[in-house]
Design a protein around this motif. Structure first.
Motif, PDB file in Angstrom:
ATOM      1  N   LYS A  29       0.861  -1.199   0.000  1.00  0.00           N
ATOM      2  CA  LYS A  29       0.000   0.000   0.000  1.00  0.00           C
ATOM      3  C   LYS A  29       0.879   1.224   0.000  1.00  0.00           C
ATOM      4  O   LYS A  29       1.716   1.417   0.892  1.00  0.00           O
ATOM      5  N   PRO A  40      -4.025  12.533   2.203  1.00  0.00           N
ATOM      6  CA  PRO A  40      -5.458  12.302   2.357  1.00  0.00           C
ATOM      7  C   PRO A  40      -6.223  12.816   1.151  1.00  0.00           C
ATOM      8  O   PRO A  40      -5.703  13.609   0.380  1.00  0.00           O
ATOM      9  N   LYS A  41      -7.448  12.403   1.177  1.00  0.00           N
ATOM     10  CA  LYS A  41      -8.271  12.785   0.029  1.00  0.00           C
ATOM     11  C   LYS A  41      -8.507  14.290   0.062  1.00  0.00           C
ATOM     12  O   LYS A  41      -8.826  14.858   1.119  1.00  0.00           O
ATOM     13  N   GLY A  42      -8.341  14.907  -1.012  1.00  0.00           N
ATOM     14  CA  GLY A  42      -8.509  16.361  -1.038  1.00  0.00           C
ATOM     15  C   GLY A  42      -7.248  17.108  -0.734  1.00  0.00           C
ATOM     16  O   GLY A  42      -7.216  18.334  -0.725  1.00  0.00           O
ATOM     17  N   GLY A  43      -6.223  16.387  -0.419  1.00  0.00           N
ATOM     18  CA  GLY A  43      -4.920  17.034  -0.191  1.00  0.00           C
ATOM     19  C   GLY A  43      -4.755  17.508   1.245  1.00  0.00           C
ATOM     20  O   GLY A  43      -5.689  17.457   2.048  1.00  0.00           O
ATOM     21  N   MET A  51      -0.085   7.716   0.883  1.00  0.00           N
ATOM     22  CA  MET A  51      -0.518   8.816   0.024  1.00  0.00           C
ATOM     23  C   MET A  51      -1.149   9.923   0.851  1.00  0.00           C
ATOM     24  O   MET A  51      -1.544   9.690   1.991  1.00  0.00           O
TER      25      MET A  51
END
Lengths: 153, 173
Positions: free
Chosen positions: A7, A12-15, A10
């Motif tokens: 994995k 988070p979603k939305g930066g 990365m």
């Protein structure tokens, strides 16, 4: 051993959020004007309360001082008599002590007076002279206390 | 070594008078009323002392002061003994400096008694601290004579002084 899936780490979603670069200062509950006026009001009120008490205290101090002033002549009259009595005793003692000493005149050091006294004022003699025929402790007891032997304080 | 036999010092008989044997609490408690009662005598004595600066010359005034003290405290003992005893016993235990503020109730009882028997009010606050003028019958003592040594002889007058010698080399000078 279970199979591990890879994995990738990365964002988070939305930066990521914006970077906080300012200093975090909490917002004051009261504004500066309000703080200052509260401080001033409190100080003035405290001063007023203190001053009311101070007037009472001054009156009481004045009363105590007046009690001392009123009684002062009574004590002073007695003290002057005791002082003169002691002077007289000192002179008699000196007469008695130095009677066999040739050339000694009482009140003088071989004919020379210790104090320059042309006008014939009352001599406020030194402490050592006053307690000359006493123990040294008598002098220190008196000079250390507030009832100093000195006539005019 | 300060007084010769010619200097005046009062004898023991002159200096011995009955002294007031009272403790400090009694004097503190009765101070204001005493000061009012013996006002003139006390002022006369203090004026004499401050004028002459000589305790030998104020002995009679001092004896008057003591006599007046006897008179006042004798009257208090005769007329207001109980009230005064309560008052000074309260003053005696009211703090290290014998404050009067803790004994107002006894003080008012004592003052009422004095007012009733001696007809004297308690002096108002500030009575003894003010500058008070005292009319004395005793004249003000003149300053003591100050004998000075004889004056030195006058210097010779310049008019009669002889002419100085002329200059040995220049006669015009």
């Amino acid at each position: 051993m279970a199979s591990r899936t890879f994995k990738q780490d990365m964002p988070p979603k939305g930066g990521f959020g914006p970077i906080e670069w300012t200093k975090g200062v909490p917002k004051p509950k009261w504004s500066g004007y309000k703080q200052f006026s509260v401080f001033t009001g409190f100080t003035l009120a405290s001063w007023a309360i203190w001053y009311r008490g101070e007037l009472v205290r001054r009156r009481e101090m004045l009363e105590m001082r007046e009690a001392r002033i009123a009684v002062y002549p009574l004590i002073e009259a007695e003290r002057h008599r005791l002082y003169l009595m002691h002077c007289r005793k000192n002179r008699d003692e000196e007469n008695e002590l130095m009677k066999n000493h040739p050339g000694w005149i009482t009140g003088t050091l071989y004919g020379k007076r210790p104090y320059h006294n042309v006008r014939g004022r009352f001599i406020d003699q030194s402490c050592e002279s006053f307690y000359a025929h006493n123990k040294p402790k008598d002098m220190t007891d008196n000079t250390d206390s507030k009832f100093y032997h000195d006539l005019w304080k | 070594m300060s007084y010769t036999n010619e200097d005046y010092l009062p004898s023991f008989e002159e200096l011995t008078v009955p002294e007031i044997q009272l403790t400090s609490a009694v004097l503190q408690a009765g101070a204001h009323q005493y000061g009012k009662y013996c006002d003139d005598t006390n002022k006369e004595f203090m004026l004499c002392i401050s004028e002459t600066k000589d305790p030998r010359k104020c002995l009679s005034e001092g004896k008057e002061v003591t006599k007046c003290g006897f008179e006042f405290f004798g009257k208090v003992k005769r007329d207001c003994h109980e009230e005064f005893t309560k008052y000074w016993k309260c003053v005696d235990v009211s703090g290290t400096t014998m404050e009067l503020k803790g004994c107002r109730e006894f003080q008012s009882i004592f003052d009422n008694c004095i007012k009733e028997k001696l007809g004297q009010d308690r002096p108002p606050l500030g009575y003894f601290s003010k500058i008070r003028v005292h009319e004395s019958k005793r004249p003000k003592p003149p300053p003591l004579p100050h004998p000075l040594p004889d004056a030195l002889p006058e210097p010779p007058s310049l008019d009669k002084a002889p002419e100085p010698n002329m200059h040995p080399y220049n006669p015009q000078l």
